[in-house]
Design a protein around this motif. Structure first.
Motif, PDB file in Angstrom:
ATOM      1  N   PRO A  19     -28.486 123.200 -96.826  1.00  0.00           N
ATOM      2  CA  PRO A  19     -28.777 123.447 -98.711  1.00  0.00           C
ATOM      3  C   PRO A  19     -29.925 124.021 -99.026  1.00  0.00           C
ATOM      4  O   PRO A  19     -30.558 124.684 -99.646  1.00  0.00           O
ATOM      5  CB  PRO A  19     -29.070 121.683 -98.936  1.00  0.00           C
ATOM      6  N   ILE A  23     -30.321 127.229 -91.334  1.00  0.00           N
ATOM      7  CA  ILE A  23     -29.528 127.833 -90.114  1.00  0.00           C
ATOM      8  C   ILE A  23     -29.147 129.389 -90.701  1.00  0.00           C
ATOM      9  O   ILE A  23     -28.518 129.929 -91.798  1.00  0.00           O
ATOM     10  CB  ILE A  23     -28.130 126.581 -90.336  1.00  0.00           C
ATOM     11  N   CYS A  37     -36.405 124.500 -92.493  1.00  0.00           N
ATOM     12  CA  CYS A  37     -35.995 122.994 -92.580  1.00  0.00           C
ATOM     13  C   CYS A  37     -36.492 121.928 -93.223  1.00  0.00           C
ATOM     14  O   CYS A  37     -38.038 122.600 -92.648  1.00  0.00           O
ATOM     15  CB  CYS A  37     -35.652 123.029 -91.019  1.00  0.00           C
ATOM     16  N   CYS A  43     -26.822 119.327 -91.560  1.00  0.00           N
ATOM     17  CA  CYS A  43     -26.583 119.507 -90.825  1.00  0.00           C
ATOM     18  C   CYS A  43     -25.913 118.679 -89.287  1.00  0.00           C
ATOM     19  O   CYS A  43     -25.062 118.808 -89.404  1.00  0.00           O
ATOM     20  CB  CYS A  43     -26.639 120.633 -89.991  1.00  0.00           C
TER      21      CYS A  43
HETATM   22  S1  SF4 Z   1     -32.014 119.342 -90.989  1.00  0.00           S
HETATM   23 FE1  SF4 Z   1     -30.097 120.513 -91.234  1.00  0.00          FE
HETATM   24  S2  SF4 Z   1     -28.998 120.546 -93.109  1.00  0.00           S
HETATM   25 FE2  SF4 Z   1     -31.362 119.809 -93.455  1.00  0.00          FE
HETATM   26  S3  SF4 Z   1     -32.893 122.150 -93.792  1.00  0.00           S
HETATM   27 FE3  SF4 Z   1     -32.931 121.557 -91.738  1.00  0.00          FE
HETATM   28  S4  SF4 Z   1     -31.666 123.022 -90.479  1.00  0.00           S
HETATM   29 FE4  SF4 Z   1     -30.591 122.595 -92.793  1.00  0.00          FE
END
Ligand code: SF4
Ligand code: SF4
Length: 236
Positions: A19, A23, A37, A43
């Protein structure tokens, strides 16, 4: 969160699920941008990676762990026992009765998926509303982050942390509420570096009407009223 380079096959399946757009493909390698992140866990939770290459460190260190606490709905706030933004103050008002007649409840929500919010912006809001003499809703995970209740200043070490969103909630006497809105709107437009939403809550009277809603419209606001009715069970 990080991607194990040895396992990743650069299929790019995981790119759309983040979101925050953290990535990305960089120099022919799929990476997670450490700064972008917010540790929301999406993810990994969706098990999107066929190679199981998306990994989490064993323990996210403080203060970075604040990102996960505010962004991952599966992580519960120690202070409130609630996940995600960690507050149900407004949604449960018919049970908690925190926002009473004669007082207007406010919330300021910072950030959104795709944008997020740095806690430096939350610090600005907490300081501003403290200087305006509000009564904070205490059952909110932002409260333990405030290091100085006199100024509203947050713990300095967390200001560079980014979260998906965070909400501050507080009370203002009804007679002051319209002027308060004017001042806070001006502040939000001029000082914040992320998206923000201001919400107000007032109790309906015995006929189901809200005098404050009329006052808001007369004041030139365009409110989008939402009713919250709990139909779940309460423990008595
Ligand atoms: S945990 Fe994964 S989905 Fe959430 S912000 Fe980080 S990379 Fe993106
Ligand atoms: S889904 Fe897995 S293998 Fe595919 S790019 Fe993402 S981390 Fe690499």
């Amino acid at each position: 969160m990080y991607i194990d380079k040895d396992l990743c096959q650069s299929c790019l399946d995981c790119l759309p699920v983040c979101p925050m757009g953290a990535i990305m493909l960089k120099d022919k390698e799929v990476i997670i941008d450490y700064e972008m992140c917010v540790e929301c866990g999406v993810c990994r939770r969706f098990r999107i990676c066929p190679e199981d290459a998306i990994k989490q460190v064993e323990e996210i260190p403080y203060p970075r762990i604040i990102r996960a606490v505010f962004s991952d709905p599966l992580v519960t706030h120690e202070s409130t026992g609630i996940g995600g933004r960690g507050t149900e103050e407004m949604k449960t008002n018919d049970v908690t009765n925190n926002f009473t007649l004669g007082k207007i409840g406010f919330s300021v929500e910072l950030g959104r998926p795709g944008v997020g919010a740095y806690l430096s912006d939350l610090d600005k809001v907490a300081r501003k509303v403290t200087s305006m003499g509000v009564i904070f809703a205490e059952e909110n995970p932002v409260i333990p982050l405030i290091a100085d209740r006199k100024t509203g200043a947050l713990r300095p070490e967390i200001l560079k942390e980014k979260v998906l969103s965070a909400i501050v909630e507080f009370l203002v006497p009804e007679e002051d509420a319209l002027d308060f809105i004017d001042e806070l709107k001006k502040f939000m437009n001029e000082e914040l570096e992320t998206v923000a939403t201001m919400s107000v809550i007032s109790r309906a009277d015995q006929n189901g009407d809200s005098e404050f809603l009329k006052k808001l419209k007369d004041h030139g606001e365009t409110p989008y009223p939402n009713g919250k009715v709990n139909i779940g069970m309460a423990i008595v």
